[in-house]
Enzyme design. Sequence first.
Site, PDB file in Angstrom:
ATOM      1  NE  ARG A  28       0.813 -33.439 -45.168  1.00  0.00           N
ATOM      2  CZ  ARG A  28       0.980 -32.471 -46.075  1.00  0.00           C
ATOM      3  NH1 ARG A  28       1.891 -32.591 -47.019  1.00  0.00           N
ATOM      4  NH2 ARG A  28       0.237 -31.374 -46.021  1.00  0.00           N
ATOM      5  CB  VAL A  95       1.043 -49.590 -53.254  1.00  0.00           C
ATOM      6  CG1 VAL A  95      -0.440 -49.681 -52.912  1.00  0.00           C
ATOM      7  CG2 VAL A  95       1.877 -49.436 -51.985  1.00  0.00           C
ATOM      8  CG  HIS A  99       0.372 -45.091 -56.257  1.00  0.00           C
ATOM      9  ND1 HIS A  99       0.299 -46.460 -56.412  1.00  0.00           N
ATOM     10  CD2 HIS A  99       1.672 -44.814 -56.038  1.00  0.00           C
ATOM     11  CE1 HIS A  99       1.508 -46.975 -56.288  1.00  0.00           C
ATOM     12  NE2 HIS A  99       2.369 -45.991 -56.073  1.00  0.00           N
ATOM     13  CG  MET A 100       0.641 -38.540 -60.001  1.00  0.00           C
ATOM     14  SD  MET A 100      -0.474 -37.402 -60.859  1.00  0.00           S
ATOM     15  CE  MET A 100      -0.863 -38.373 -62.290  1.00  0.00           C
ATOM     16  CG  HIS A 101       4.995 -41.325 -56.181  1.00  0.00           C
ATOM     17  ND1 HIS A 101       5.346 -41.720 -54.912  1.00  0.00           N
ATOM     18  CD2 HIS A 101       4.785 -42.477 -56.872  1.00  0.00           C
ATOM     19  CE1 HIS A 101       5.359 -43.041 -54.839  1.00  0.00           C
ATOM     20  NE2 HIS A 101       5.023 -43.522 -56.027  1.00  0.00           N
TER      21      HIS A 101
HETATM   22  P1  AMP Z   1       5.194 -47.193 -55.414  1.00  0.00           P
HETATM   23  O1  AMP Z   1       6.593 -47.688 -55.202  1.00  0.00           O
HETATM   24  O2  AMP Z   1       5.060 -46.267 -56.588  1.00  0.00           O
HETATM   25  O3  AMP Z   1       4.185 -48.310 -55.402  1.00  0.00           O
HETATM   26  O4  AMP Z   1       4.887 -46.259 -54.174  1.00  0.00           O
HETATM   27  C1  AMP Z   1       4.172 -46.674 -53.056  1.00  0.00           C
HETATM   28  C2  AMP Z   1       4.285 -45.553 -52.048  1.00  0.00           C
HETATM   29  O5  AMP Z   1       3.274 -45.721 -51.087  1.00  0.00           O
HETATM   30  C3  AMP Z   1       5.625 -45.504 -51.312  1.00  0.00           C
HETATM   31  O6  AMP Z   1       6.228 -44.235 -51.494  1.00  0.00           O
HETATM   32  C4  AMP Z   1       5.233 -45.757 -49.859  1.00  0.00           C
HETATM   33  O7  AMP Z   1       6.011 -45.018 -48.947  1.00  0.00           O
HETATM   34  C5  AMP Z   1       3.777 -45.314 -49.840  1.00  0.00           C
HETATM   35  N1  AMP Z   1       2.957 -45.952 -48.813  1.00  0.00           N
HETATM   36  C6  AMP Z   1       2.885 -47.266 -48.517  1.00  0.00           C
HETATM   37  N2  AMP Z   1       1.993 -47.479 -47.527  1.00  0.00           N
HETATM   38  C7  AMP Z   1       1.503 -46.254 -47.190  1.00  0.00           C
HETATM   39  C8  AMP Z   1       0.553 -45.800 -46.228  1.00  0.00           C
HETATM   40  N3  AMP Z   1      -0.072 -46.641 -45.395  1.00  0.00           N
HETATM   41  N4  AMP Z   1       0.289 -44.472 -46.147  1.00  0.00           N
HETATM   42  C9  AMP Z   1       0.928 -43.604 -46.985  1.00  0.00           C
HETATM   43  N5  AMP Z   1       1.822 -43.973 -47.922  1.00  0.00           N
HETATM   44  C10 AMP Z   1       2.112 -45.282 -48.014  1.00  0.00           C
END
Ligand code: AMP
Length: 113
Positions: A28, A95, A99-101
């Site tokens: 999540r 990050v 990764h995929m949302h």
């Molecule tokens: P992006 O902007 O596509 O790189 O999305 C990175 C996502 O990772 C964001 O929606 C953050 O809220 C999420 N995120 C960052 N750190 C964590 C963590 N420790 N656990 C879960 N989600 C995270």
Amino acid sequence: MDCIFCQIASGKIPGDIVYQDKEIIAFRDINPQAPRHLIIIPRKHIPSLDQMKEGDAALVGRMVAVATKLAKDEGVAGKGYRLSINCGKEGGQLVPHLHMHLLGGRQLSDALG
Ligand code: AMP
Ligand code: ZN
């Protein structure tokens, strides 16, 4: 390895994990943008879509397959949901681990950016 998603995948830091197998892990989002907001990643550290190597496309295919299963598990499959992958600074990627949302559970905006 100071990558936060690698650390979640290896269990070094806690994550709210909803799925894992040999190649893929899903958890999540810590800062959810929708009632259902999951992050699906390959265990392999691939920094972004831009840095995929030969053979990595199969992993992305598996990420999509896992996401569609999770959409069913989360109860959003029939209603609709969104899968998105941000790439690089202007793509909104924060990050640096591919990764995929998976976003769902409310009417999402028509806007893509
Ligand atoms: P992006 O902007 O596509 O790189 O999305 C990175 C996502 O990772 C964001 O929606 C953050 O809220 C999420 N995120 C960052 N750190 C964590 C963590 N420790 N656990 C879960 N989600 C995270
Ligand atoms: Zn990583």
